[in-house]
Write a protein that holds these residues in place. Structure first.
Motif, PDB file in Angstrom:
ATOM      1  N   THR A 102       0.636  -4.102  -5.830  1.00 57.42           N
ATOM      2  CA  THR A 102       0.825  -2.101  -5.666  1.00 57.42           C
ATOM      3  C   THR A 102      -0.560  -1.437  -5.603  1.00 57.42           C
ATOM      4  OG1 THR A 102       3.076  -2.557  -6.083  1.00 57.42           O
ATOM      5  CG2 THR A 102       2.269  -0.691  -4.975  1.00 57.42           C
ATOM      6  N   TRP A 103      -0.759  -0.742  -4.827  1.00 56.75           N
ATOM      7  CA  TRP A 103      -2.150  -0.270  -5.075  1.00 56.75           C
ATOM      8  C   TRP A 103      -1.349   1.472  -3.841  1.00 56.75           C
ATOM      9  CZ3 TRP A 103      -6.302  -4.126  -1.560  1.00 56.75           C
ATOM     10  CH2 TRP A 103      -6.718  -5.101  -2.138  1.00 56.75           C
ATOM     11  N   ASN A 104      -2.525   2.281  -4.760  1.00 52.06           N
ATOM     12  CA  ASN A 104      -1.983   3.291  -4.191  1.00 52.06           C
ATOM     13  C   ASN A 104      -3.773   3.948  -3.713  1.00 52.06           C
ATOM     14  OD1 ASN A 104      -3.984   3.349  -6.137  1.00 52.06           O
ATOM     15  ND2 ASN A 104      -2.630   5.044  -7.556  1.00 52.06           N
ATOM     16  N   ALA A 105      -3.813   4.937  -3.319  1.00 51.96           N
ATOM     17  CA  ALA A 105      -4.765   5.698  -2.376  1.00 51.96           C
ATOM     18  C   ALA A 105      -6.305   4.332  -3.143  1.00 51.96           C
ATOM     19  CB  ALA A 105      -4.548   7.013  -1.324  1.00 51.96           C
ATOM     20  N   GLU A 106      -6.306   5.209  -3.863  1.00 53.49           N
ATOM     21  CA  GLU A 106      -7.303   4.837  -5.075  1.00 53.49           C
ATOM     22  C   GLU A 106      -7.179   3.787  -5.256  1.00 53.49           C
ATOM     23  OE1 GLU A 106      -7.192   6.714  -8.467  1.00 53.49           O
ATOM     24  OE2 GLU A 106      -9.570   6.725  -9.194  1.00 53.49           O
ATOM     25  N   ALA A 107      -6.606   3.088  -6.149  1.00 54.31           N
ATOM     26  CA  ALA A 107      -6.911   1.534  -5.814  1.00 54.31           C
ATOM     27  C   ALA A 107      -6.679   0.682  -4.611  1.00 54.31           C
ATOM     28  CB  ALA A 107      -5.850   1.449  -6.514  1.00 54.31           C
ATOM     29  N   ALA A 108      -6.452   1.057  -3.535  1.00 57.41           N
ATOM     30  CA  ALA A 108      -7.667   0.491  -2.000  1.00 57.41           C
ATOM     31  C   ALA A 108      -8.822   1.094  -1.965  1.00 57.41           C
ATOM     32  CB  ALA A 108      -5.964   1.177  -1.494  1.00 57.41           C
ATOM     33  N   GLY A 109      -8.996   2.143  -2.461  1.00 62.68           N
ATOM     34  CA  GLY A 109     -10.992   2.598  -2.052  1.00 62.68           C
ATOM     35  C   GLY A 109     -11.135   3.094  -1.135  1.00 62.68           C
ATOM     36  N   VAL A 110      -9.887   3.908  -0.678  1.00 70.35           N
ATOM     37  CA  VAL A 110      -9.416   4.468   0.279  1.00 70.35           C
ATOM     38  C   VAL A 110     -10.635   6.247  -0.111  1.00 70.35           C
ATOM     39  CG1 VAL A 110      -8.502   6.982   1.383  1.00 70.35           C
ATOM     40  CG2 VAL A 110      -7.373   4.861   0.954  1.00 70.35           C
ATOM     41  N   GLU A 111     -11.417   6.358   1.285  1.00 71.21           N
ATOM     42  CA  GLU A 111     -12.993   7.653   0.565  1.00 71.21           C
ATOM     43  C   GLU A 111     -12.287   8.149   0.771  1.00 71.21           C
ATOM     44  OE1 GLU A 111     -15.957   5.459   2.425  1.00 71.21           O
ATOM     45  OE2 GLU A 111     -15.916   3.419   1.288  1.00 71.21           O
ATOM     46  N   ASP A 112     -11.521   8.832   2.323  1.00 62.57           N
ATOM     47  CA  ASP A 112     -11.018  10.522   2.534  1.00 62.57           C
ATOM     48  C   ASP A 112     -10.079  10.305   2.613  1.00 62.57           C
ATOM     49  OD1 ASP A 112     -11.276  12.578   3.606  1.00 62.57           O
ATOM     50  OD2 ASP A 112     -12.347  12.489   4.766  1.00 62.57           O
ATOM     51  N   LEU A 113      -9.126  10.965   1.557  1.00 62.04           N
ATOM     52  CA  LEU A 113      -7.834  11.219   1.296  1.00 62.04           C
ATOM     53  C   LEU A 113      -7.699  12.249   2.783  1.00 62.04           C
ATOM     54  CD1 LEU A 113      -6.724  11.610  -1.782  1.00 62.04           C
ATOM     55  CD2 LEU A 113      -6.271  10.309  -0.651  1.00 62.04           C
ATOM     56  N   GLY A 114      -8.796  13.526   2.792  1.00 61.02           N
ATOM     57  CA  GLY A 114      -8.126  13.741   4.404  1.00 61.02           C
ATOM     58  C   GLY A 114      -7.956  12.910   5.487  1.00 61.02           C
ATOM     59  N   LYS A 115      -7.684  11.914   5.783  1.00 57.69           N
ATOM     60  CA  LYS A 115      -8.055  10.688   6.646  1.00 57.69           C
ATOM     61  C   LYS A 115      -6.734  10.142   6.601  1.00 57.69           C
ATOM     62  CE  LYS A 115     -12.746  10.352   8.601  1.00 57.69           C
ATOM     63  NZ  LYS A 115     -14.125   9.496   8.401  1.00 57.69           N
ATOM     64  N   CYS A 116      -5.527  10.971   5.757  1.00 62.61           N
ATOM     65  CA  CYS A 116      -4.676   9.513   5.467  1.00 62.61           C
ATOM     66  C   CYS A 116      -2.935  10.466   5.734  1.00 62.61           C
ATOM     67  CB  CYS A 116      -5.076   8.833   3.517  1.00 62.61           C
ATOM     68  SG  CYS A 116      -5.557   8.011   3.496  1.00 62.61           S
ATOM     69  N   GLY A 117      -2.485  10.127   5.526  1.00 63.91           N
ATOM     70  CA  GLY A 117      -1.094  10.745   6.212  1.00 63.91           C
ATOM     71  C   GLY A 117      -0.818  12.206   7.354  1.00 63.91           C
ATOM     72  N   MET A 118       0.204  12.893   6.992  1.00 65.93           N
ATOM     73  CA  MET A 118       0.310  14.144   7.617  1.00 65.93           C
ATOM     74  C   MET A 118      -1.256  14.844   7.808  1.00 65.93           C
ATOM     75  SD  MET A 118       3.164  15.195   8.461  1.00 65.93           S
ATOM     76  CE  MET A 118       4.364  15.640   7.346  1.00 65.93           C
TER      77      MET A 118
ATOM     78  N   LEU B 134       0.556  -0.849  -0.264  1.00 64.36           N
ATOM     79  CA  LEU B 134       0.216  -0.029   0.433  1.00 64.36           C
ATOM     80  C   LEU B 134       0.532   1.216   0.169  1.00 64.36           C
ATOM     81  CD1 LEU B 134      -3.290   0.402   0.201  1.00 64.36           C
ATOM     82  CD2 LEU B 134      -2.902   0.469   2.979  1.00 64.36           C
ATOM     83  N   SER B 135       0.715   2.188  -0.868  1.00 60.90           N
ATOM     84  CA  SER B 135       1.884   2.984  -0.624  1.00 60.90           C
ATOM     85  C   SER B 135       1.595   3.968  -1.710  1.00 60.90           C
ATOM     86  CB  SER B 135       2.959   2.286  -2.378  1.00 60.90           C
ATOM     87  OG  SER B 135       4.090   3.338  -2.253  1.00 60.90           O
ATOM     88  N   ASP B 136       1.459   5.099  -1.310  1.00 60.98           N
ATOM     89  CA  ASP B 136       0.869   6.331  -1.514  1.00 60.98           C
ATOM     90  C   ASP B 136       1.347   7.779  -1.331  1.00 60.98           C
ATOM     91  OD1 ASP B 136      -0.835   8.515  -3.117  1.00 60.98           O
ATOM     92  OD2 ASP B 136      -1.732   7.179  -3.485  1.00 60.98           O
ATOM     93  N   ARG B 137       1.709   8.757  -1.909  1.00 56.54           N
ATOM     94  CA  ARG B 137       2.656  10.031  -0.957  1.00 56.54           C
ATOM     95  C   ARG B 137       1.476  10.972  -0.163  1.00 56.54           C
ATOM     96  NH1 ARG B 137       0.956  15.009  -3.557  1.00 56.54           N
ATOM     97  NH2 ARG B 137      -0.391  14.264  -5.892  1.00 56.54           N
ATOM     98  N   PHE B 138       0.206  10.217  -1.028  1.00 56.02           N
ATOM     99  CA  PHE B 138      -1.107  10.663   1.017  1.00 56.02           C
ATOM    100  C   PHE B 138      -1.013  10.507   2.133  1.00 56.02           C
ATOM    101  CE2 PHE B 138      -3.107  12.057  -3.427  1.00 56.02           C
ATOM    102  CZ  PHE B 138      -3.241  13.403  -3.077  1.00 56.02           C
TER     103      PHE B 138
END
Ligand SMILES: Cc1cc2nc3c(=O)[nH]c(=O)nc-3n(C[C@H](O)[C@H](O)[C@H](O)COP(=O)(O)OP(=O)(O)OC[C@H]3O[C@@H](n4cnc5c(N)ncnc54)[C@H](O)[C@@H]3O)c2cc1C
Ligand SMILES: Cc1cc2nc3c(=O)[nH]c(=O)nc-3n(C[C@H](O)[C@H](O)[C@H](O)COP(=O)(O)OP(=O)(O)OC[C@H]3O[C@@H](n4cnc5c(N)ncnc54)[C@H](O)[C@@H]3O)c2cc1C
Lengths: 349, 287
Positions: B212-228, B88-92
């Motif tokens: 390899t999944w980025n946020a979209e592929a992993a079905g992440v709904e809210d990018l605001g809840k990811c990362g920093m 699971l890898s994404d700059r987000f």
């Protein structure tokens, strides 16, 4: 955006400490946290509150009374038979309901297996920040909690802030904070809430509890005197020298990590970052180099005597007294000398 | 043929902290050339899952969130016998605290769950770098899984009844717990010993496909809840511990013999804390 406290969270006030009650007994880390919480509450000019969860009959009254002795102004209590044995589901519900209703700005729990299990679930449910294993807590200029914890095994410290979420949560390991003296004349207000759950809603069942007294688990964390050995003991049979000294002193004995890895001692006797934090009045460390991971678990001792053949061993940087010498000779000499000293003392007194 | 459990094991790639040092002037971690390893605690989780697969069949998927170089941890896990690996890898995801980490991992596990229901999620007890033990409970809570932390043994599992029984390390003892699947287990250290990978597994791991999944592929709904961005905790400063002002006072004795050193040491310790004598309670032996 994540550094400003949103308007609706500004109502969160007061410092809370979870009083960990299980099998009728309060884990002493709770009193250590109330002692520490008192300083934070005073710095903020707010109340210090305890949270007691448990079945009514089994010691909640006593736990509530003692929370006042350790300077709580108020205690929030949920007394329900479903809280008899620790289970995540009802405890998480009780705690999150209390927080949502009474809105504390700071919530501290002991970093025990129970406290960590509960804290992780509660923080996720409340969507707030949780700082693990803090060694120092302070209130900074904008009244946020500055939670300091060791990183990379204690070689560095970092200070973590939760500025834009409430409550600011942290866990602290047993024996990291000092425990104050209780004031038995103190009392305060009790706020009781109900759990609002029935057994059928709780999926996890406790089939049995096997207490450690049956398996001879060491009670290192709260021992007054601890004697420990490290790789300087050289051979597994030399552990007996540590045990002999511990026995004469009525002390607990422990070790550095490599001895556990080699199977010379059991994991419950390991002292250090990945073992127990100790805070005895006297710690005698023989043949232990004093690596940072060992240091963070033992430097809270009032007095440390280190025995090491290497005058440059790092343990001499934080021990109070040192003997440069062979642990295999010094340990039996100490055992003998203490035996004599103690028998003289007993004859006299 | 009954179907075995579908299992996901979360593993984290960490710097081998035994080889890490701190720059004496800048107080930064010197990572250059420090090898990375699978977080040692996660191997107990992986082995526990592999043992269940030996016993019951089913599938073991290893999942990590991290930079692209974390594939090497996944390959090692495949070499130990895991069936499938997901990065699971994404700059987000960068700069995530435990709340944001459990959010991203949960998205990925939920995606797996939608393809084939997940029965068990395993994590290690804690990591050796962040060392919080919070990610396991975070995932359990988000997914509504029954949470079993500090598990030392899994004496029984009944897939028909969807029941599992575990031993859980508690304060002052061991709890024997029974709960329903699906659940999340954080495995206690020393609860088992990681197997050596078989030759075919080791060979396979070198060439195996890593999903390899980025946020979209992993079905992440809210990018605001990811990362920093999604992390309520912020590191505000990093500093070196205060050295103790004084070094140890060395005990001296005229003849330097162990016996005189011991006697001198005892007097020194009692001079500092006379009350020690009172707490010295020798185990009653006839003296
Ligand atoms: C992630 C991580 C976590 C860790 N957690 C812990 C932990 O919780 N606790 C812990 O203890 N360690 C921990 N360690 C290990 C730690 O880094 C050290 O390796 C360990 O503490 C060293 O143990 P030691 O001092 O017994 O052995 P050594 O470092 O080998 O030191 C032996 C010492 O004995 C002395 N000596 C030798 N012979 C004699 C003699 N005859 N008489 C007297 N002295 C003698 C030597 O001079 C030396 O100072 C951890 C490491 C890592 C990477
Ligand atoms: C020095 C330092 C201190 C920190 N302190 C805090 C803090 O106090 N609070 C906080 O919220 N965050 C903190 N963080 C951030 C935290 O380390 C990260 O969120 C990290 O991604 C996961 O936390 P952990 O390493 O503590 O994992 P833990 O919660 O200790 O890990 C438990 C298990 O979860 C699984 N797991 C963890 N991370 C991953 C991953 N990336 N991929 C797959 N599985 C994983 C593994 O199975 C692991 O055994 C800190 C980070 C550092 C470097």
């Amino acid at each position: 955006k994540t550094t400003e406290l949103p308007e609706h969270l500004k109502a969160y006030k007061n410092v809370w400490v979870f009083v960990e009650l299980e099998h009728g007994r309060v884990h002493p880390v709770s009193w250590e946290l109330l002692t520490e919480g008192r300083k934070l509450a005073d710095a903020l000019g707010v109340d210090l509150c305890g949270v007691v969860l448990g079945p009514k009959a089994e010691g909640t009254d006593q736990a509530i009374a003692e929370a006042f002795h350790y300077s709580a102004n108020r205690v929030y209590a949920v007394e329900d038979p479903l809280l008899a044995e620790y289970r995540n589901e009802p405890y998480t519900k009780a705690m999150t309901d209390l927080v949502n209703k009474h809105k504390p700005e700071i919530l501290m729990l002991g970093a025990t297996t129970l406290g960590r299990d509960l804290a992780g679930a509660v923080a996720t449910t409340l969507q707030t920040g949780l700082t693990a294993d803090c060694t120092e807590l302070a209130i900074d200029a904008d009244k946020s909690l500055a939670a300091t914890r060791p990183t990379f095994g204690g070689s560095l410290l970092c200070t973590i802030m939760t500025r834009a979420a409430r409550p600011q949560m942290s866990t602290v390991r047993p024996r990291v904070m000092a425990m104050g003296d209780p004031d038995r004349s103190r009392s305060g207000e009790v706020v009781r809430e109900s759990l609002g759950m029935v057994e059928d809603e709780i999926v996890t069942k406790v089939l049995d509890f096997i207490p450690d007294s049956d398996t001879n688990q060491a009670q290192l964390a709260y021992a007054d005197i601890v004697v420990a050995g490290g790789m300087g003991l050289q051979r597994p049979e030399n552990i007996q020298l540590v045990i002999d000294l511990a026995q004469v002193l009525g002390a607990e004995y422990g070790c550095s990590r490599p001895l556990v890895q080699k199977g010379w001692m059991t994991a419950d006797r390991q002292i250090g970052q990945t073992g127990k934090t100790i805070r005895p009045r006297l710690y005698i460390a023989a043949g232990i180099s004093g690596a940072i991971q060992h240091r963070v678990g033992s430097e809270g001792a009032d007095q440390i005597l280190a025995i090491n053949s290497d005058p440059n061993a790092p343990i001499f940087d934080f021990a109070h007294h040192g003997i440069i010498g062979d642990a295999l000779e010094i340990l039996p000499a100490l055992t003998e000398a203490f035996r004599k000293r103690l028998s003289v003392d007993r004859l006299a007194g | 043929m009954s179907q075995g459990p579908n299992m996901v094991v979360c593993i984290k790639q960490v710097p081998d902290s035994a080889q890490i040092s701190v720059h004496p002037v800048t107080n930064t971690i010197m990572r250059q050339g420090v090898p990375t390893i699978i977080n040692p605690y996660d191997l107990f989780a992986l082995e526990a899952a592999l043992r269940l697969r030996d016993q019951l069949g089913g599938k073991v998927t290893v999942l990590t969130m991290g930079p692209p170089m974390a594939v090497s941890a996944l390959r090692k896990a495949l070499g130990h016998g895991a069936d499938e690996a997901i990065l699971l890898s994404d700059r987000f995801f960068a700069g995530a605290d435990t709340l944001a980490t459990s959010y991203a991992l949960t998205s990925a596990i939920q995606k797996l769950d939608s393809q084939h229901p997940v029965d068990l999620v395993f994590t290690g007890k804690q990591t050796i770098d962040g060392d919080t033990a919070q990610v396991g409970p975070g995932i359990a809570r988000r997914m509504g899984l029954n949470q079993l932390t500090y598990v030392s043994a899994i004496p029984s599992i009944d897939l028909e009844a969807r029941e599992i029984c575990v031993h859980r390390r508690a304060e002052g003892g061991v709890q024997v717990l029974k709960t329903k699947l699906p659940c999340l287990i954080t495995m206690l250290e020393a609860s088992n010993e990681m197997r050596r990978g078989s030759l075919p597994d080791v060979l396979r791991s070198e060439r195996a496909e890593i999903i390899t999944w980025n946020a979209e592929a992993a079905g992440v709904e809210d990018l605001g809840k990811c990362g920093m961005k999604g992390s309520p905790t912020k590191v505000s400063k990093v500093f070196a511990p205060q050295p103790r002002a004084e070094k140890a006072k060395m005990i001296k004795a005229d003849d330097g013999s162990p016996a005189s050193l011991a006697t001198a040491a005892i007097e020194t310790m009692l001079a500092e804390d006379a009350g020690l004598l009172k707490v010295m309670a020798p185990q009653s032996t006839s003296a």
